[in-house]
Design a protein around this motif. Sequence first.
Motif, PDB file in Angstrom:
ATOM      1  N   THR A 197      43.209 -12.913  97.723  1.00 24.82           N
ATOM      2  CA  THR A 197      43.038 -11.726  96.887  1.00 24.82           C
ATOM      3  C   THR A 197      41.889 -10.869  97.403  1.00 24.82           C
ATOM      4  N   ALA A 198      40.799 -11.514  97.810  1.00 23.35           N
ATOM      5  CA  ALA A 198      39.674 -10.770  98.372  1.00 23.35           C
ATOM      6  C   ALA A 198      40.089 -10.059  99.660  1.00 23.35           C
ATOM      7  N   CYS A 199      40.883 -10.728 100.481  1.00 21.18           N
ATOM      8  CA  CYS A 199      41.375 -10.095 101.717  1.00 21.18           C
ATOM      9  C   CYS A 199      42.230  -8.872 101.397  1.00 21.18           C
ATOM     10  N   ASN A 200      43.081  -8.990 100.398  1.00 22.09           N
ATOM     11  CA  ASN A 200      43.942  -7.859 100.031  1.00 22.09           C
ATOM     12  C   ASN A 200      43.137  -6.698  99.459  1.00 22.09           C
ATOM     13  N   LEU A 201      42.078  -6.997  98.703  1.00 23.86           N
ATOM     14  CA  LEU A 201      41.229  -5.926  98.179  1.00 23.86           C
ATOM     15  C   LEU A 201      40.491  -5.214  99.309  1.00 23.86           C
ATOM     16  N   LYS A 202      40.025  -5.987 100.296  1.00 22.48           N
ATOM     17  CA  LYS A 202      39.368  -5.374 101.450  1.00 22.48           C
ATOM     18  C   LYS A 202      40.351  -4.508 102.241  1.00 22.48           C
ATOM     19  N   TRP A 203      41.577  -4.972 102.358  1.00 15.81           N
ATOM     20  CA  TRP A 203      42.602  -4.215 103.086  1.00 15.81           C
ATOM     21  C   TRP A 203      42.892  -2.892 102.385  1.00 15.81           C
ATOM     22  N   ALA A 204      43.044  -2.936 101.071  1.00 15.22           N
ATOM     23  CA  ALA A 204      43.322  -1.714 100.313  1.00 15.22           C
ATOM     24  C   ALA A 204      42.150  -0.743 100.393  1.00 15.22           C
ATOM     25  N   SER A 205      40.923  -1.261 100.338  1.00 21.66           N
ATOM     26  CA  SER A 205      39.767  -0.370 100.440  1.00 21.66           C
ATOM     27  C   SER A 205      39.617   0.180 101.857  1.00 21.66           C
ATOM     28  N   CYS A 206      40.036  -0.586 102.864  1.00 20.72           N
ATOM     29  CA  CYS A 206      40.028  -0.089 104.240  1.00 20.72           C
ATOM     30  C   CYS A 206      40.995   1.079 104.381  1.00 20.72           C
ATOM     31  N   TYR A 207      42.183   0.926 103.807  1.00 21.24           N
ATOM     32  CA  TYR A 207      43.154   2.031 103.827  1.00 21.24           C
ATOM     33  C   TYR A 207      42.612   3.247 103.100  1.00 21.24           C
ATOM     34  N   LEU A 208      41.999   3.016 101.955  1.00 22.98           N
ATOM     35  CA  LEU A 208      41.470   4.125 101.154  1.00 22.98           C
ATOM     36  C   LEU A 208      40.377   4.857 101.903  1.00 22.98           C
ATOM     37  N   SER A 209      39.512   4.107 102.592  1.00 23.84           N
ATOM     38  CA  SER A 209      38.435   4.761 103.334  1.00 23.84           C
ATOM     39  C   SER A 209      38.970   5.547 104.531  1.00 23.84           C
ATOM     40  N   ALA A 210      40.153   5.175 105.022  1.00 26.36           N
ATOM     41  CA  ALA A 210      40.771   5.914 106.123  1.00 26.36           C
ATOM     42  C   ALA A 210      41.613   7.087 105.623  1.00 26.36           C
ATOM     43  N   GLY A 211      41.705   7.251 104.314  1.00 24.89           N
ATOM     44  CA  GLY A 211      42.487   8.344 103.750  1.00 24.89           C
ATOM     45  C   GLY A 211      43.970   8.034 103.673  1.00 24.89           C
ATOM     46  N   LEU A 212      44.325   6.761 103.735  1.00 23.80           N
ATOM     47  CA  LEU A 212      45.722   6.344 103.663  1.00 23.80           C
ATOM     48  C   LEU A 212      46.003   5.706 102.311  1.00 23.80           C
ATOM     49  N   VAL A 213      47.262   5.616 101.967  1.00 20.72           N
ATOM     50  CA  VAL A 213      47.671   4.947 100.737  1.00 20.72           C
ATOM     51  C   VAL A 213      48.289   3.610 101.125  1.00 20.72           C
ATOM     52  N   ALA A 214      47.739   2.530 100.588  1.00 20.98           N
ATOM     53  CA  ALA A 214      48.206   1.192 100.933  1.00 20.98           C
ATOM     54  C   ALA A 214      49.663   1.021 100.529  1.00 20.98           C
ATOM     55  N   GLY A 215      50.456   0.509 101.445  1.00 22.48           N
ATOM     56  CA  GLY A 215      51.858   0.257 101.182  1.00 22.48           C
ATOM     57  C   GLY A 215      52.795   1.375 101.583  1.00 22.48           C
TER      58      GLY A 215
END
Length: 85
Positions: free
Chosen positions: A32-50
């Motif tokens: 779950t922590a890995c998935n939260l980091k992944w989603a925040s990485c996408y958000l910081s890049a200006g992308l929408v996860a998924g």
Amino acid sequence: MIPKYFFIVFLVFFCVFQQTVAGPIAYAVCQTACNLKWASCYLSAGLVAGTVTGGLCAPFAALACNAAQGVCMAACAGLLVAPTP
């Protein structure tokens, strides 16, 4: 009628196997922590996860986030067998 030795076997089983293994729970928390980091990485890049598909046309930031998530999830694998009394 239940045989008398059934209760003895049950008590022995209960006494021997009462250690709790919380490895799978720790694994799930780590994933779950890995998935939260992944989603925040996408958000910081200006992308929408998924919404970004893989392949050659994917932005470099998405590929980097996906690679980091893979490394994070691989690091969690050892928690599956870790007993926690």
